[in-house]
Design a protein around this motif. Structure first.
Motif, PDB file in Angstrom:
ATOM      1  N   ALA A   1       0.950  -1.168  -0.051  1.00 23.56           N
ATOM      2  CA  ALA A   1      -0.108  -0.026   0.040  1.00 23.56           C
ATOM      3  C   ALA A   1       0.756   1.266   0.015  1.00 23.56           C
ATOM      4  N   SER A   2       0.570   2.214  -0.833  1.00 24.02           N
ATOM      5  CA  SER A   2       1.416   3.203  -1.032  1.00 24.02           C
ATOM      6  C   SER A   2       0.575   4.510  -0.239  1.00 24.02           C
ATOM      7  N   GLY A   3       1.536   5.474   0.386  1.00 17.51           N
ATOM      8  CA  GLY A   3       0.991   6.740   0.800  1.00 17.51           C
ATOM      9  C   GLY A   3       0.594   6.562   2.291  1.00 17.51           C
ATOM     10  N   SER A   4       0.926   5.433   3.036  1.00 17.56           N
ATOM     11  CA  SER A   4       0.483   5.557   4.442  1.00 17.56           C
ATOM     12  C   SER A   4       1.419   6.509   5.285  1.00 17.56           C
TER      13      SER A   4
ATOM     14  N   GLN B   1      -1.063  -6.504 -14.604  1.00 18.75           N
ATOM     15  CA  GLN B   1      -0.561  -5.007 -14.694  1.00 18.75           C
ATOM     16  C   GLN B   1      -1.428  -4.524 -13.505  1.00 18.75           C
ATOM     17  N   THR B   2      -2.401  -4.869 -13.168  1.00 18.86           N
ATOM     18  CA  THR B   2      -3.419  -4.052 -12.373  1.00 18.86           C
ATOM     19  C   THR B   2      -3.598  -4.819 -10.860  1.00 18.86           C
ATOM     20  N   ARG B   3      -3.000  -6.003 -10.700  1.00 26.91           N
ATOM     21  CA  ARG B   3      -3.602  -6.568  -9.300  1.00 26.91           C
ATOM     22  C   ARG B   3      -2.502  -7.629  -8.852  1.00 26.91           C
ATOM     23  N   ASN B   4      -2.807  -7.950  -7.570  1.00 27.15           N
ATOM     24  CA  ASN B   4      -2.092  -9.092  -6.838  1.00 27.15           C
ATOM     25  C   ASN B   4      -0.454  -9.036  -6.714  1.00 27.15           C
ATOM     26  N   PHE B   5      -0.341  -7.682  -6.184  1.00 22.96           N
ATOM     27  CA  PHE B   5       1.177  -7.284  -6.072  1.00 22.96           C
ATOM     28  C   PHE B   5       1.528  -7.022  -4.610  1.00 22.96           C
ATOM     29  N   GLY B   6       0.543  -7.305  -3.627  1.00 24.16           N
ATOM     30  CA  GLY B   6       0.689  -7.018  -2.230  1.00 24.16           C
ATOM     31  C   GLY B   6       1.416  -8.271  -1.694  1.00 24.16           C
ATOM     32  N   MET B   7       1.902  -8.202  -0.342  1.00 26.80           N
ATOM     33  CA  MET B   7       2.626  -9.043   0.378  1.00 26.80           C
ATOM     34  C   MET B   7       2.421  -9.067   1.946  1.00 26.80           C
TER      35      MET B   7
ATOM     36  N   GLY C   1      -7.444  -2.228  -2.360  1.00 25.06           N
ATOM     37  CA  GLY C   1      -7.379  -2.314  -3.888  1.00 25.06           C
ATOM     38  C   GLY C   1      -7.019  -3.431  -4.353  1.00 25.06           C
ATOM     39  N   GLU C   2      -7.329  -4.032  -5.492  1.00 21.66           N
ATOM     40  CA  GLU C   2      -7.220  -5.398  -6.000  1.00 21.66           C
ATOM     41  C   GLU C   2      -5.588  -5.176  -6.505  1.00 21.66           C
TER      42      GLU C   2
END
Length: 334
Positions: free
Chosen positions: A88-91, A164-170, A202-203
């Motif tokens: 997540a960006s911007g925390s 390109q638009t989903r499933n990048f979190g960990m 976000g996805e």
């Protein structure tokens, strides 16, 4: 003249700019912050261990939390559970971004030894998996008999699910747990039973990947479904963390001896024996007499008055016939 006017205008503008600035505002620097236990992003399983405190650190690309857990062990250090959400960006851009690094075998072994000082930790080589996917752990036993484990899990979708638009979190979870009365299986139950309550917005930052569809065997013949997992077979892994009870010293209880009263025995009736029939034995001081046999039923022969007197202890005991006026007779004077 124009130059002087220009200089005066610049000076007035500088003075006005100085007066308009604000000063004296207080700003708290961003850093670790203690929060309520209810806001924890991961929860231990039912039954414990209980949460003592939660410290949260917001990063530019995620959030980190350290949960201090109840500790009952002589091993130095505090039991804890760490969770890290990355993606997540911007925390909180002021604290910088955390490193988006994968778990490595060497790094986890180093962390296991550092978190449990003085205990020889051995890496488990069995493939294990809970509801969130595969995980691993190291375990050891202290000199005092305490059992310790250090577990870790990385929740991340497969590369095939990346678009390109989903499933990048960990999400990364680490557990340090030592207990003086629990076994390795009981401590390992925490890795199977914990729950992640936080999410990534976000996805694009979804760490779980695509939602798995229904089991293709549903509704098909030849695939029985039982009410319990494994088909009526008892599960070998407990679901809760519950240490063994403390040893209680046994106290010997002595019971008082109760004496029961014996039942009263009725007195036996005294049977009067009939007077002996036969010769009469005279007293030592009495004059010698001839023994006479008395037949049963025959009339008793009256004894002479002189022969019925006896002496006991030197005292003459007169016969009943020698009482009164008869005491003067010759027979009673003997």
């Amino acid at each position: 003249m124009r130059l002087l006017n220009l200089i005066s205008i610049v000076a007035v503008a500088g003075v006005m700019a100085g007066c308009s600035t604000t000063s004296g505002s207080v700003k708290q620097p961003s850093g670790p912050e203690a929060i309520a236990s209810e806001k924890a992003l991961v929860m231990p399983p039912p039954g414990g261990p209980s949460i003592v405190s939660v410290v949260e650190t917001k990063r530019g690309n995620g959030v980190e939390q350290t949960l201090s857990l109840f500790t009952s062990s002589s091993v130095p250090g505090q039991n804890f559970m760490k969770v890290q959400f990355l993606g997540a960006s911007g925390s909180n851009p002021d604290t910088g971004s955390a490193g988006y690094r994968m778990f490595s075998e060497t790094g986890m072994s180093r962390e296991a030894f550092a978190s449990v000082p003085g205990v020889a930790m051995a890496r488990n080589t069995t493939f294990l998996q809970n509801s969130y996917g595969p995980f691993s752990y190291a375990s050891g036993r202290s000199r005092g008999g305490d059992t310790c484990i250090y577990g870790w899990q990385q929740i991340r979708s497969s590369r095939a699910a990346h678009t390109q638009t989903r499933n990048f979190g960990m999400i990364q979870v680490k557990l340090r747990l030592c207990d003086a009365r629990a076994s390795e299986r009981q401590l390992l139950a925490v890795m199977y039973g914990y729950t992640i309550t936080g999410t990534l917005n976000g996805e694009i930052w979804n760490p779980y990947g695509d939602v798995r569809g229904a089991d293709p065997t549903l509704g098909q013949t030849g695939t029985p479904i039982y009410p319990d997992e494994g088909g009526y077979r008892q599960m070998s892994m407990p679901l809760g963390y519950e240490p063994a009870p403390q040893a209680v010293s046994r106290t010997t209880v002595r019971r008082a001896v109760v004496t029961r009263p014996q039942p009263a025995v009725a007195p036996q009736p005294v049977v009067q024996q009939a007077p002996p029939v036969g010769p009469r034995v005279p007293l030592p001081d009495a004059p010698q007499q001839s023994s006479q046999m008395v037949a049963p039923g025959s009339p008793a022969q009256p004894a002479a008055p002189a022969q019925q007197s006896a002496r006991a202890g030197g005292v003459a005991v007169p016969s009943p016939d020698c009482i009164g006026d008869a005491a003067m007779t010759a027979a009673c004077r003997r």
